[in-house]
Design an enzyme around this catalytic site. Sequence first.
Site, PDB file in Angstrom:
ATOM      1  N   ASP A   1       0.869  -1.172   0.000  1.00 35.18           N
ATOM      2  CA  ASP A   1       0.000   0.000   0.000  1.00 35.18           C
ATOM      3  C   ASP A   1       0.910   1.227   0.000  1.00 35.18           C
ATOM      4  O   ASP A   1       2.121   1.127   0.237  1.00 35.18           O
ATOM      5  CB  ASP A   1      -0.892  -0.051   1.245  1.00 35.18           C
ATOM      6  CG  ASP A   1      -1.774   1.169   1.373  1.00 35.18           C
ATOM      7  OD1 ASP A   1      -2.451   1.515   0.387  1.00 35.18           O
ATOM      8  OD2 ASP A   1      -1.774   1.787   2.456  1.00 35.18           O
TER       9      ASP A   1
ATOM     10  N   ASP B   1      -1.669  -1.040   5.821  1.00 32.98           N
ATOM     11  CA  ASP B   1      -1.900  -0.506   7.161  1.00 32.98           C
ATOM     12  C   ASP B   1      -3.370  -0.454   7.547  1.00 32.98           C
ATOM     13  O   ASP B   1      -3.683  -0.057   8.670  1.00 32.98           O
ATOM     14  CB  ASP B   1      -1.312   0.905   7.282  1.00 32.98           C
ATOM     15  CG  ASP B   1      -2.102   1.932   6.458  1.00 32.98           C
ATOM     16  OD1 ASP B   1      -2.239   1.706   5.244  1.00 32.98           O
ATOM     17  OD2 ASP B   1      -2.564   2.921   7.034  1.00 32.98           O
TER      18      ASP B   1
ATOM     19  N   ASP C   1      -0.162   5.161   1.036  1.00 28.16           N
ATOM     20  CA  ASP C   1      -0.376   6.082   2.155  1.00 28.16           C
ATOM     21  C   ASP C   1      -0.459   5.310   3.468  1.00 28.16           C
ATOM     22  O   ASP C   1      -1.270   4.396   3.612  1.00 28.16           O
ATOM     23  CB  ASP C   1      -1.686   6.848   1.956  1.00 28.16           C
ATOM     24  CG  ASP C   1      -1.687   7.670   0.690  1.00 28.16           C
ATOM     25  OD1 ASP C   1      -1.460   8.886   0.773  1.00 28.16           O
ATOM     26  OD2 ASP C   1      -1.904   7.087  -0.397  1.00 28.16           O
TER      27      ASP C   1
END
Length: 225
Positions: A11, A171, A13
Site C-alpha cells: 500500500d 496498514d 499512504d
Amino acid sequence: MPLPFRTIGFDLDGTLLDTSGDLAATLNRVLAEDGRPALPLDRILSMVGRGVHKLLEQAVAATGGGDAAVVARLYPRFVATYGDHIAEHSRLYPGVLDALDALAAQGITLAVVTNKLEALSLPLLEATGLLPRFTTVIGGDTLGPGTAKPSPAPILEMVRRCGDPAAFVGDSIYDVQAAQAATVPVIACSFGFSQVPVATLGAEAVIDSFAELLPALEALRPISV
C-alpha cells in the site's frame, strides 16, 4: 534465507509514506475555499483509505453536510490542489529504502497497490524517489469503478502482472480484506493510518517498523487454496 514469494506488494499512504501532512493541508484548503471549517488531523486520517471520493463524502458530511453535487464540485479541486502540492510534507517511513533494497537483492518483484488515484500515485512516488523501484503501480481507479480495495481485484491484478506467490503489506482493514480475499497473505503496519489497533485487523503478521519486514516475510507462507 530466501523468501517464499516472487512478488511483494505495498500500500502507499500510511505504509510506504506518511502522507498525512499533504492530505490534511489539501483537504482543509479545499474546505476553506468552499466556506467550510477545517478538520483536525486525527479526524482526517479516520477518513483516509478508500480514495478521494470517499474522503470528500465524509469531509462534507463533517463540515455542514451536502449532497452528491457538492462532492462532485470539490473533487476536481482536491485532485488539482493535491497534485500541485504532492510531496511538500510527505516522507518515507524509516527503513523503507533498506527494506526495498533487501527485497530487490533477492530478485523479488515489487509493486504498489493503492486506493489513491493512479494519476496522483505516480508523481508522488516519483517525487519521493520510489518510482523506479516498483515494477507496477495500481491505483484505485486503474481497473475501473468499484475495483478499489477492499475488492480483491487490484491484488489479483498485481499477481497477474508480477507473478505468484505473492504477499502484501498495508496498514488498513481495506488492505487486509483485499489481500485475504485474493488469498494473498498480508502484513499490517502498526505505524500507519489505521484508526483501530492493527492487531485486530486479522493480518497474518504485524510489524512496528520496516526493520521487522523481512523477518516477518520469512515466517509467512503462501496461502493454499
